[in-house]
Design a protein around this motif. Structure first.
Motif: not given
Length: 504
Positions: A19-40
């Motif tokens: 429900p939050q307006r701002y979300t940050c994914l912090v992660g090491g290299t190749r952790s899948g964070k960008t894939f998950l965000t683009v999928r969302t």
């Protein structure tokens, strides 16, 4: 198509849908964070017909290579194989069958970003925000304003974590405003999750993970463990400082340029294909009529000597420069001859690096911090290299060839062409300070002076200074300092006086 996520990735996926307006994914290299965000974001686009979604990085070329040509197609192929995605290359966006658009760009592309940020969006995604200044993020977030029935506005941020003082850590970790440092009025609107490559082990090779395990501790924490690290000791430049004092090319027209130089930092490159060699740093800079420094263009390249020399000479004529400044350490006579072969009438000033890179860079970085140097445009490689400088030396990959040329140009233009570096600062301080007091009667030459040393009296209030030889000198309680003979001349120019003259 069913896609399996690890427990860590599943937790991050749920957070992105929270429900939050701002979300940050912090992660090491190749952790899948960008894939998950683009999928969302694609899910949001499918849900809200006609919605717009901005996916931005700091560098435009990185945005296209990383998102448009890699992550977005992978997400569509893996998670939405039956959904058509049409690219409008000229307009700069991808479109779903329901009219939803994904705008991809870089914040360093002035024309492009103005076009993007002239629109309103239902989603704003800042990818690899470690490279994005807080001021740029703030402007981007103001465009999170499109009203779409059934779709709430959301901002997503991801990054490989950097120093603990970074704005993302202050905002999403400390829940404080990065500018005022005051607690956020709506802390529940900011959420963060951490990922690391182990969360994505099913998509990575064991050799890759072992390589990350073997990284130095600080790099290991950032790229494997995916956590914020302590700041680089003695960092000389930051993106925030560069961004704060940036100007437009039209802000420094020819009529406002008191002097212009083209600085060259040569390398041993034989041709463009000589990828093992460093680039030749070529930077055009000016001193304005306001006595500030302005970086006008970065023309650095990896080319054969005849090619880079023509490049430098063409810049000399195009900018009506005063001279070409070239480092002489890498075959001084050869460098000058190469430039003169392109144009025998171009004035060439050779400078010698008698001190380390960080020592040369330090007084220039001070001018940046004081708002006395401005980049008239954006110079991605140069700026990345500057931000990799610390007091202990250069911490980035390869050689800081672009940055070296920039430092030479500004050192020459800002009145410190003799290489005295930070001594220019002390000279100006000395001019503004009261006259040096006459030593008291009976004051004697300090003991411990050895052959080849000179004893000087420092201007009042002087701290540690750096000589041409790289030696550091700190005046004693009486203001006296013993220096090497070769450092005495520049120190005298900076306001130091010989003991005998002071006592006269």
């Amino acid at each position: 198509m069913s896609v399996a996520f690890s427990p860590g990735q599943e937790a991050a996926r749920r957070l992105l849908a929270g429900p939050q307006r701002y979300t940050c994914l912090v992660g090491g290299t190749r952790s899948g964070k960008t894939f998950l965000t683009v999928r969302t974001i694609v899910v949001r686009g499918l849900k809200g017909a006609g919605s717009r979604h901005a996916l931005l990085r700091f560098r435009a070329n990185a945005a296209r290579a990383s998102i448009a040509l890699d992550t977005l197609p992978a997400v569509m192929r893996t998670c939405f194989p039956g959904v058509a995605l049409k690219e409008h290359r000229q307009d700069g966006f991808f479109e779903l069958p329901n009219g939803s658009q994904f705008w991809i760009g870089g914040l360093d592309d002035k024309d492009r970003v103005e076009k993007i940020l002239g629109l309103e969006f239902a989603t704003m995604f800042l990818n690899e925000a470690s490279q994005i200044p807080h001021s740029s993020a703030t402007i981007a977030f103001t465009r999170l304003a499109q009203v779409v029935p059934g779709l709430k506005q959301r901002a997503f941020v991801d990054l490989n974590p950097v120093g603990k003082a970074h704005w993302t850590n202050q905002l999403f970790g400390e829940k404080r405003d990065p500018v005022s440092r005051q607690p956020l009025p709506d802390p529940d609107d900011y959420a963060r999750a951490f990922l690391n490559p182990r969360d994505n082990a099913h998509n990575l090779s064991p050799d890759f993970l072992r390589a990350l395990e073997g990284l130095p501790e600080k790099a290991r924490k950032r790229f494997l463990e995916g956590v914020y690290v302590d700041e680089i000791d003695g960092a000389l430049w930051t993106l925030e400082v560069l961004e704060k004092h940036r100007c437009r090319p039209e802000d420094i027209p020819e009529g406002r340029r008191a002097a212009v130089v083209v600085a060259v930092d040569p390398s041993g490159a034989a041709s463009r294909q000589d990828e093992a060699a460093d680039e030749i740093g070529i930077v055009v800079a000016a001193r304005g009529t306001d006595s500030h420094g302005y970086v006008l263009e970065d023309l650095s390249c990896r080319e054969a000597p005849a090619v880079w020399a023509r490049r430098a000479v063409e810049a000399y004529h195009r900018y009506r420069a005063d001279c070409i400044v070239a480092e002489s350490n890498f075959g001084g006579a050869m460098v000058e001859a190469t430039i003169r072969a392109a144009d025998p009438n171009v004035p060439v000033r050779l400078v010698t690096a008698s001190r380390g890179k960080a020592v040369r860079a330090e007084p220039v970085s001070t001018r940046y911090a004081q708002g006395q140097v401005h980049h008239a445009g954006r110079f991605p490689v140069l700026e990345d290299q500057l931000c990799a400088f610390a007091g202990s030396g250069y911490t980035g990959p390869g050689s800081p060839d672009h940055a070296d040329a920039c430092v030479w140009a500004l050192t020459y233009l800002l009145g410190i062409a003799d290489g005295t570096g930070i001594l220019e600062f002390y000279r100006r301080e000395a001019e503004a300070a009261p006259s040096i007091p006459t030593p008291q009667h009976g004051w004697s030459m300090p003991s411990g002076v050895v052959e080849g040393q000179v004893v000087l009296l420092a201007p009042p209030g002087t701290g540690t200074v750096i000589g041409l030889t790289g030696a550091r000198y700190a005046p004693d309680a009486d203001g006296l300092v013993r220096v090497a003979a070769e450092d005495a001349g520049p120190l005298r120019a900076a306001g130091f006086v010989d003991v005998e003259d002071a006592a006269a």
